[in-house]
Design a protein around this motif. Structure first.
Motif, mmCIF file in Angstrom:
data_model
loop_
_atom_site.group_PDB
_atom_site.id
_atom_site.type_symbol
_atom_site.label_atom_id
_atom_site.label_comp_id
_atom_site.label_asym_id
_atom_site.label_seq_id
_atom_site.Cartn_x
_atom_site.Cartn_y
_atom_site.Cartn_z
ATOM 1 N N SER A 117 -5.277 65.309 -24.717
ATOM 2 C CA SER A 117 -3.806 65.318 -24.757
ATOM 3 C C SER A 117 -3.222 65.269 -23.346
ATOM 4 O O SER A 117 -2.250 64.557 -23.076
ATOM 5 C CB SER A 117 -3.334 66.586 -25.489
ATOM 6 O OG SER A 117 -1.951 66.733 -25.369
ATOM 7 N N HIS A 118 -3.834 66.010 -22.426
ATOM 8 C CA HIS A 118 -3.366 66.024 -21.039
ATOM 9 C C HIS A 118 -3.564 64.657 -20.383
ATOM 10 O O HIS A 118 -2.681 64.166 -19.675
ATOM 11 C CB HIS A 118 -4.122 67.102 -20.251
ATOM 12 C CG HIS A 118 -3.719 67.180 -18.821
ATOM 13 N ND1 HIS A 118 -4.625 67.011 -17.797
ATOM 14 C CD2 HIS A 118 -2.514 67.388 -18.225
ATOM 15 C CE1 HIS A 118 -4.000 67.123 -16.648
ATOM 16 N NE2 HIS A 118 -2.726 67.345 -16.879
ATOM 17 N N CYS A 119 -4.701 64.024 -20.635
ATOM 18 C CA CYS A 119 -4.967 62.685 -20.074
ATOM 19 C C CYS A 119 -3.955 61.671 -20.604
ATOM 20 O O CYS A 119 -3.472 60.816 -19.861
ATOM 21 C CB CYS A 119 -6.388 62.240 -20.405
ATOM 22 S SG CYS A 119 -7.651 63.154 -19.500
ATOM 23 N N LYS A 120 -3.657 61.775 -21.890
ATOM 24 C CA LYS A 120 -2.689 60.860 -22.502
ATOM 25 C C LYS A 120 -1.316 61.035 -21.846
ATOM 26 O O LYS A 120 -0.624 60.060 -21.551
ATOM 27 C CB LYS A 120 -2.595 61.141 -23.999
ATOM 28 C CG LYS A 120 -1.743 60.140 -24.757
ATOM 29 C CD LYS A 120 -1.723 60.435 -26.248
ATOM 30 C CE LYS A 120 -0.828 59.434 -26.961
ATOM 31 N NZ LYS A 120 -0.666 59.750 -28.390
ATOM 32 N N PHE A 121 -0.942 62.286 -21.608
ATOM 33 C CA PHE A 121 0.332 62.568 -20.945
ATOM 34 C C PHE A 121 0.359 61.958 -19.539
ATOM 35 O O PHE A 121 1.348 61.334 -19.141
ATOM 36 C CB PHE A 121 0.564 64.083 -20.862
ATOM 37 C CG PHE A 121 1.660 64.465 -19.909
ATOM 38 C CD1 PHE A 121 2.989 64.332 -20.275
ATOM 39 C CD2 PHE A 121 1.362 64.923 -18.624
ATOM 40 C CE1 PHE A 121 4.010 64.662 -19.384
ATOM 41 C CE2 PHE A 121 2.370 65.251 -17.727
ATOM 42 C CZ PHE A 121 3.697 65.119 -18.110
ATOM 43 N N LEU A 122 -0.740 62.144 -18.787
ATOM 44 C CA LEU A 122 -0.794 61.596 -17.425
ATOM 45 C C LEU A 122 -0.681 60.075 -17.431
ATOM 46 O O LEU A 122 0.001 59.495 -16.574
ATOM 47 C CB LEU A 122 -2.093 62.020 -16.732
ATOM 48 C CG LEU A 122 -2.239 63.506 -16.381
ATOM 49 C CD1 LEU A 122 -3.599 63.770 -15.746
ATOM 50 C CD2 LEU A 122 -1.124 63.976 -15.448
ATOM 51 N N LEU A 123 -1.331 59.425 -18.387
ATOM 52 C CA LEU A 123 -1.288 57.963 -18.469
ATOM 53 C C LEU A 123 0.113 57.453 -18.832
ATOM 54 O O LEU A 123 0.548 56.415 -18.348
ATOM 55 C CB LEU A 123 -2.293 57.462 -19.515
ATOM 56 C CG LEU A 123 -3.767 57.543 -19.127
ATOM 57 C CD1 LEU A 123 -4.656 57.357 -20.351
ATOM 58 C CD2 LEU A 123 -4.104 56.504 -18.054
ATOM 59 N N GLU A 124 0.807 58.211 -19.664
ATOM 60 C CA GLU A 124 2.113 57.750 -20.151
ATOM 61 C C GLU A 124 3.286 58.242 -19.311
ATOM 62 O O GLU A 124 4.261 57.513 -19.119
ATOM 63 C CB GLU A 124 2.315 58.212 -21.602
ATOM 64 C CG GLU A 124 1.353 57.546 -22.578
ATOM 65 C CD GLU A 124 1.463 58.113 -23.981
ATOM 66 O OE1 GLU A 124 2.233 59.091 -24.183
ATOM 67 O OE2 GLU A 124 0.776 57.594 -24.876
ATOM 68 N N SER A 125 3.198 59.490 -18.823
ATOM 69 C CA SER A 125 4.360 60.085 -18.150
ATOM 70 C C SER A 125 4.055 60.764 -16.826
ATOM 71 O O SER A 125 4.925 61.418 -16.250
ATOM 72 C CB SER A 125 5.015 61.122 -19.081
ATOM 73 O OG SER A 125 5.220 60.588 -20.353
ATOM 74 N N GLY A 126 2.823 60.667 -16.337
ATOM 75 C CA GLY A 126 2.456 61.341 -15.089
ATOM 76 C C GLY A 126 3.056 60.662 -13.872
ATOM 77 O O GLY A 126 3.647 59.587 -13.966
ATOM 78 N N GLY A 127 2.890 61.308 -12.729
ATOM 79 C CA GLY A 127 3.404 60.748 -11.475
ATOM 80 C C GLY A 127 4.807 61.232 -11.170
ATOM 81 O O GLY A 127 5.503 61.771 -12.027
ATOM 82 N N LYS A 128 5.232 61.032 -9.929
ATOM 83 C CA LYS A 128 6.540 61.518 -9.474
ATOM 84 C C LYS A 128 7.700 60.891 -10.238
ATOM 85 O O LYS A 128 8.702 61.523 -10.529
ATOM 86 C CB LYS A 128 6.701 61.255 -7.976
ATOM 87 C CG LYS A 128 5.796 62.128 -7.117
ATOM 88 C CD LYS A 128 5.955 61.841 -5.646
ATOM 89 C CE LYS A 128 5.004 62.707 -4.811
ATOM 90 N NZ LYS A 128 5.092 62.395 -3.371
ATOM 91 N N LYS A 129 7.562 59.606 -10.577
ATOM 92 C CA LYS A 129 8.638 58.905 -11.281
ATOM 93 C C LYS A 129 8.512 59.006 -12.795
ATOM 94 O O LYS A 129 9.395 58.554 -13.526
ATOM 95 C CB LYS A 129 8.661 57.430 -10.849
ATOM 96 C CG LYS A 129 9.024 57.236 -9.384
ATOM 97 C CD LYS A 129 9.060 55.765 -9.021
ATOM 98 C CE LYS A 129 9.410 55.577 -7.555
ATOM 99 N NZ LYS A 129 9.410 54.137 -7.167
ATOM 100 N N GLY A 130 7.438 59.581 -13.270
ATOM 101 C CA GLY A 130 7.246 59.729 -14.706
ATOM 102 C C GLY A 130 6.896 58.448 -15.428
ATOM 103 O O GLY A 130 7.059 58.341 -16.649
ATOM 104 N N ASN A 131 6.420 57.455 -14.673
ATOM 105 C CA ASN A 131 6.069 56.160 -15.270
ATOM 106 C C ASN A 131 4.614 56.094 -15.722
ATOM 107 O O ASN A 131 4.178 55.080 -16.238
ATOM 108 C CB ASN A 131 6.321 55.022 -14.268
ATOM 109 C CG ASN A 131 7.785 54.909 -13.901
ATOM 110 O OD1 ASN A 131 8.644 55.241 -14.700
ATOM 111 N ND2 ASN A 131 8.062 54.462 -12.695
ATOM 112 N N GLY A 132 3.860 57.154 -15.498
ATOM 113 C CA GLY A 132 2.445 57.176 -15.856
ATOM 114 C C GLY A 132 1.546 56.855 -14.679
ATOM 115 O O GLY A 132 1.934 56.100 -13.787
#
Length: 198
Positions: A117-132
Protein backbone atom coordinates in the motif's frame (compact mmCIF):
# COMPACT_ATOMS: atom_id res chain seq x y z
CA UNK A 1 -11.60 -16.09 48.16
CA UNK A 2 -9.98 -16.71 44.76
CA UNK A 3 -12.04 -16.00 41.68
CA UNK A 4 -12.24 -18.21 38.62
CA UNK A 5 -9.46 -17.43 36.13
CA UNK A 6 -7.13 -15.80 38.69
CA UNK A 7 -4.65 -18.71 38.69
CA UNK A 8 -4.38 -18.65 42.48
CA UNK A 9 -4.72 -21.93 44.38
CA UNK A 10 -4.34 -23.19 47.95
CA UNK A 11 -1.69 -25.88 48.18
CA UNK A 12 -1.79 -29.01 50.33
CA UNK A 13 0.99 -27.59 52.51
CA UNK A 14 -1.27 -24.65 53.47
CA UNK A 15 0.47 -22.03 51.34
CA UNK A 16 -1.12 -20.14 48.45
CA UNK A 17 0.33 -20.36 44.96
CA UNK A 18 -0.14 -17.76 42.22
CA UNK A 19 0.72 -18.43 38.60
CA UNK A 20 1.60 -15.71 36.05
CA UNK A 21 3.04 -15.47 32.54
CA UNK A 22 6.80 -15.06 32.98
CA UNK A 23 7.87 -15.04 29.30
CA UNK A 24 7.34 -16.75 25.96
CA UNK A 25 9.51 -18.96 23.79
CA UNK A 26 10.42 -17.93 20.22
CA UNK A 27 7.49 -20.03 18.98
CA UNK A 28 5.11 -18.13 21.30
CA UNK A 29 4.69 -20.87 23.93
CA UNK A 30 3.97 -19.48 27.40
CA UNK A 31 6.49 -19.95 30.22
CA UNK A 32 4.86 -19.60 33.65
CA UNK A 33 6.31 -18.23 36.84
CA UNK A 34 5.00 -18.82 40.38
CA UNK A 35 4.68 -16.83 43.61
CA UNK A 36 3.94 -18.22 47.07
CA UNK A 37 2.61 -16.74 50.31
CA UNK A 38 0.84 -17.70 53.54
CA UNK A 39 -2.35 -15.79 52.64
CA UNK A 40 -4.50 -15.35 49.52
CA UNK A 41 -4.20 -11.56 49.71
CA UNK A 42 -0.41 -11.59 49.90
CA UNK A 43 -0.23 -14.06 46.98
CA UNK A 44 -2.57 -11.85 44.95
CA UNK A 45 -0.36 -8.79 45.57
CA UNK A 46 2.81 -10.68 44.57
CA UNK A 47 1.10 -12.02 41.44
CA UNK A 48 -0.13 -8.51 40.44
CA UNK A 49 3.41 -7.13 40.81
CA UNK A 50 4.84 -9.88 38.56
CA UNK A 51 2.11 -9.36 35.91
CA UNK A 52 2.73 -5.59 35.93
CA UNK A 53 6.47 -6.16 35.51
CA UNK A 54 5.92 -8.52 32.56
CA UNK A 55 3.49 -6.10 30.87
CA UNK A 56 5.95 -3.24 31.33
CA UNK A 57 8.72 -5.36 29.80
CA UNK A 58 6.57 -6.15 26.72
CA UNK A 59 5.72 -2.47 26.20
CA UNK A 60 9.35 -1.51 26.65
CA UNK A 61 10.46 -4.07 24.07
CA UNK A 62 7.80 -2.91 21.63
CA UNK A 63 9.03 0.68 21.97
CA UNK A 64 12.63 -0.44 21.43
CA UNK A 65 11.65 -2.42 18.36
CA UNK A 66 9.77 0.27 16.48
CA UNK A 67 11.03 0.81 12.94
CA UNK A 68 12.57 4.26 13.54
CA UNK A 69 14.88 3.01 16.35
CA UNK A 70 16.16 0.05 14.34
CA UNK A 71 16.48 2.21 11.20
CA UNK A 72 18.66 4.62 13.18
CA UNK A 73 20.89 1.75 14.39
CA UNK A 74 21.12 0.36 10.85
CA UNK A 75 22.09 3.75 9.44
CA UNK A 76 24.87 4.13 12.02
CA UNK A 77 26.12 0.61 11.25
CA UNK A 78 26.55 1.27 7.50
CA UNK A 79 28.45 4.54 7.84
CA UNK A 80 31.84 2.82 8.08
CA UNK A 81 31.58 1.15 4.68
CA UNK A 82 29.49 3.52 2.54
CA UNK A 83 30.39 6.68 0.67
CA UNK A 84 29.13 10.03 1.93
CA UNK A 85 27.01 10.45 -1.21
CA UNK A 86 25.32 7.08 -0.54
CA UNK A 87 24.73 8.01 3.09
CA UNK A 88 23.09 11.26 1.98
CA UNK A 89 20.86 9.38 -0.46
CA UNK A 90 19.78 6.89 2.23
CA UNK A 91 19.21 9.68 4.75
CA UNK A 92 16.99 11.64 2.34
CA UNK A 93 14.96 8.56 1.45
CA UNK A 94 14.51 7.63 5.11
CA UNK A 95 13.47 11.16 6.05
CA UNK A 96 11.19 11.88 3.10
CA UNK A 97 9.67 8.55 2.07
CA UNK A 98 10.10 5.90 4.77
CA UNK A 99 10.02 7.19 8.36
CA UNK A 100 6.85 9.31 7.99
CA UNK A 101 4.95 6.06 7.33
CA UNK A 102 7.04 3.38 9.09
CA UNK A 103 8.62 5.33 11.95
CA UNK A 104 6.41 4.39 14.92
CA UNK A 105 5.41 0.95 13.60
CA UNK A 106 6.62 -2.20 15.36
CA UNK A 107 8.03 -4.79 12.95
CA UNK A 108 5.22 -7.25 13.63
CA UNK A 109 2.75 -4.67 12.24
CA UNK A 110 4.61 -4.14 8.95
CA UNK A 111 2.80 -6.67 6.78
CA UNK A 112 2.92 -7.36 3.04
CA UNK A 113 -0.26 -5.28 2.56
CA UNK A 114 1.22 -2.40 4.58
CA UNK A 115 4.36 -2.30 2.40
CA UNK A 116 2.48 -2.76 -0.88
CA UNK A 117 0.00 0.00 0.00
CA UNK A 118 2.85 2.38 0.84
CA UNK A 119 4.65 1.62 -2.45
CA UNK A 120 1.43 2.23 -4.38
CA UNK A 121 1.04 5.59 -2.63
CA UNK A 122 4.63 6.58 -3.46
CA UNK A 123 4.15 5.65 -7.13
CA UNK A 124 0.89 7.59 -7.42
CA UNK A 125 1.27 10.53 -5.03
CA UNK A 126 4.83 10.58 -3.65
CA UNK A 127 7.36 13.35 -4.11
CA UNK A 128 7.31 17.05 -3.29
CA UNK A 129 4.74 17.87 -5.98
CA UNK A 130 2.60 14.83 -5.27
CA UNK A 131 2.89 13.59 -8.85
CA UNK A 132 4.33 10.21 -7.84
CA UNK A 133 7.86 8.85 -7.72
CA UNK A 134 9.56 6.88 -10.47
CA UNK A 135 9.53 3.07 -10.19
CA UNK A 136 13.35 3.21 -9.81
CA UNK A 137 13.09 5.52 -6.77
CA UNK A 138 10.38 3.36 -5.15
CA UNK A 139 12.56 0.28 -5.78
CA UNK A 140 15.42 2.07 -3.99
CA UNK A 141 13.08 2.82 -1.08
CA UNK A 142 12.14 -0.87 -0.93
CA UNK A 143 15.82 -1.86 -0.90
CA UNK A 144 16.39 0.27 2.21
CA UNK A 145 13.33 -1.24 3.92
CA UNK A 146 14.62 -4.74 3.11
CA UNK A 147 18.08 -3.92 4.50
CA UNK A 148 16.61 -2.54 7.73
CA UNK A 149 14.35 -5.60 8.06
CA UNK A 150 17.35 -7.94 7.63
CA UNK A 151 19.23 -5.91 10.25
CA UNK A 152 16.26 -6.31 12.64
CA UNK A 153 16.15 -10.08 12.02
CA UNK A 154 19.88 -10.34 12.83
CA UNK A 155 19.11 -8.63 16.15
CA UNK A 156 16.53 -11.32 16.93
CA UNK A 157 13.46 -9.14 16.30
CA UNK A 158 10.38 -10.77 14.83
CA UNK A 159 9.66 -9.24 11.40
CA UNK A 160 6.22 -9.90 9.89
CA UNK A 161 7.41 -9.24 6.33
CA UNK A 162 10.92 -8.47 5.05
CA UNK A 163 9.58 -6.84 1.83
CA UNK A 164 11.29 -9.39 -0.44
CA UNK A 165 7.95 -10.49 -1.91
CA UNK A 166 7.01 -6.92 -2.88
CA UNK A 167 8.22 -6.07 -6.36
CA UNK A 168 8.02 -2.82 -8.34
CA UNK A 169 7.44 -3.22 -12.06
CA UNK A 170 9.80 -1.07 -14.06
CA UNK A 171 9.07 -0.33 -17.70
CA UNK A 172 12.19 -0.97 -19.74
CA UNK A 173 12.49 1.43 -22.64
CA UNK A 174 13.32 -0.36 -25.90
CA UNK A 175 16.87 0.17 -27.10
CA UNK A 176 17.15 2.02 -30.39
CA UNK A 177 19.39 0.23 -32.89
CA UNK A 178 21.21 2.20 -35.57
CA UNK A 179 20.10 1.47 -39.11
CA UNK A 180 22.65 0.58 -41.82
CA UNK A 181 23.05 4.16 -43.04
CA UNK A 182 23.66 5.43 -39.48
CA UNK A 183 26.12 2.60 -38.83
CA UNK A 184 28.08 3.55 -41.96
CA UNK A 185 28.11 7.22 -40.93
CA UNK A 186 29.35 6.32 -37.44
CA UNK A 187 32.13 4.06 -38.81
CA UNK A 188 33.15 6.76 -41.28
CA UNK A 189 33.32 9.38 -38.52
CA UNK A 190 35.39 7.12 -36.24
CA UNK A 191 37.87 6.29 -39.01
CA UNK A 192 38.32 9.98 -39.94
CA UNK A 193 38.85 11.01 -36.32
CA UNK A 194 41.22 8.31 -35.12
CA UNK A 195 43.81 9.60 -32.72
CA UNK A 196 47.00 7.73 -31.92
CA UNK A 197 47.28 6.41 -28.39
CA UNK A 198 50.14 8.04 -26.50
Amino acid sequence: MPKKGENIYKRKDGRWEGRYIKSRTESGKIIYGYVYARSYRETKEKQKAKIASYTSQILSNKNEHVFSNIASEWFESIKLHTKTSTQNKYYNMLTNYILPKYGDQPFDAITYDFIESHCKFLLESGGKKGNGLSPKTVSDVLTIIRNISKFAIRKGIYVANDANAVQIRQDIKPMRVLNKVEQSQLCEYILKNLKPVT
